[in-house]
Write an enzyme that holds these catalytic residues in place. Structure first.
Site, PDB file in Angstrom:
ATOM      1  NE  ARG A  36      -3.718   2.092   2.718  1.00 19.92           N
ATOM      2  CZ  ARG A  36      -4.856   2.478   2.162  1.00 19.92           C
ATOM      3  NH1 ARG A  36      -5.377   1.751   1.177  1.00 19.92           N
ATOM      4  NH2 ARG A  36      -5.483   3.577   2.539  1.00 19.92           N
ATOM      5  CB  ILE A  62      -5.708   5.965  -1.487  1.00 16.18           C
ATOM      6  CG1 ILE A  62      -5.600   4.431  -1.398  1.00 16.18           C
ATOM      7  CG2 ILE A  62      -5.004   6.627  -0.328  1.00 16.18           C
ATOM      8  CD1 ILE A  62      -4.154   3.933  -1.442  1.00 16.18           C
ATOM      9  CB  SER A  63     -10.924   3.568  -0.338  1.00 18.14           C
ATOM     10  OG  SER A  63     -11.729   4.222  -1.293  1.00 18.14           O
ATOM     11  CD  GLN A  64     -12.314   3.278   6.206  1.00 16.81           C
ATOM     12  OE1 GLN A  64     -13.041   4.267   6.129  1.00 16.81           O
ATOM     13  NE2 GLN A  64     -12.196   2.558   7.306  1.00 16.81           N
ATOM     14  CG  PHE A 205     -16.622   6.124  -2.147  1.00 15.78           C
ATOM     15  CD1 PHE A 205     -15.469   5.657  -2.759  1.00 15.78           C
ATOM     16  CD2 PHE A 205     -17.273   5.294  -1.251  1.00 15.78           C
ATOM     17  CE1 PHE A 205     -14.980   4.399  -2.491  1.00 15.78           C
ATOM     18  CE2 PHE A 205     -16.793   4.025  -0.974  1.00 15.78           C
ATOM     19  CZ  PHE A 205     -15.638   3.577  -1.593  1.00 15.78           C
TER      20      PHE A 205
END
Length: 216
Positions: A36, A62-64, A205
């Site tokens: 990541r 960037i999503s969790q 989002f």
């Protein structure tokens, strides 16, 4: 960071996902195999494995990790699947998907993000991912049909044209709701009887915008 610190960080990362309910071993393995830290901005690398969304270029995020793992799990992927991702962002979600599917086509409206993601994925030898600068609301006909579709930006409603890209028994996953505020992560499943809808989880989002960004 020492190798011991890195190893502990990755172990804690896996424990976090398990504690939050991720049980699919293939998904957990894919999350472990994708570094990541390669997909976040230089100034946030120390936070790469924290369970939080992080800022990237072009005002996107960037999503969790939990959301990435949860969405991947809910897509019910199989090794032969052809997958469409709408909203490449950093390329992290596409990299995870690439470990679980035969082919991933990821489209992004920001050329800067698409170019950077493509380089990251090439550097990591994710050769089954194709990144294109395309409007997710106006897909080229030649992209064809997909077994799975994942939308990683908020849509007020999923267009019928996008649902029409699903193969028989295909699944589409998208955050549906107001572009500012909370959305419902929703799974659409195609069958001979039509398309069934199932609400899964409240999420937040960035909005899915129409068109290709002019300057970025």
């Amino acid at each position: 960071m020492s190798s011991d610190d890195s190893s502990n960080e990755r172990m804690n990362f896996q424990l976090l996902l398990r504690r939050r309910g991720i049980v699919d071993h293939a998904v957990l393995k894919a999350m472990d195999e994708v570094p990541r830290e390669e997909f976040v901005e230089a100034g946030t690398r120390e936070e790469a494995y924290a369970d939080a969304a992080l800022p990237i270029a072009c005002g996107q995020t960037i999503s969790q990790p939990f959301v990435v793992a949860y969405m991947t799990e809910q897509l019910r992927l199989r090794p032969h699947h052809r997958v469409l991702e709408i909203g490449t962002g950093s390329g992290y979600q596409a990299a995870v998907l690439s470990h679980l599917a035969a082919e991933v086509v990821s489209v992004e409206r920001f050329r800067t993000l698409a170019d950077r993601a493509r380089l990251r994925l090439q550097r990591l030898s994710r050769d089954n991912v194709e990144v294109q600068t395309v409007d997710g609301y106006d897909l080229p006909d030649e992209l064809g049909l997909f077994d799975r579709i994942m939308v990683t930006a908020a849509m007020e409603a999923v267009p019928d044209e996008l649902l029409g890209r699903l193969t028989k028994e295909g699944i589409l996953l998208a955050p549906v709701g107001p572009q500012q505020g909370t959305q419902m992560l929703t799974r659409f499943t195609r069958s001979a009887d039509g398309v069934a809808r199932e609400d899964l989880l409240e999420v937040r989002f960035v909005p899915a915008l129409r068109g290709i960004a002019r300057q970025l």
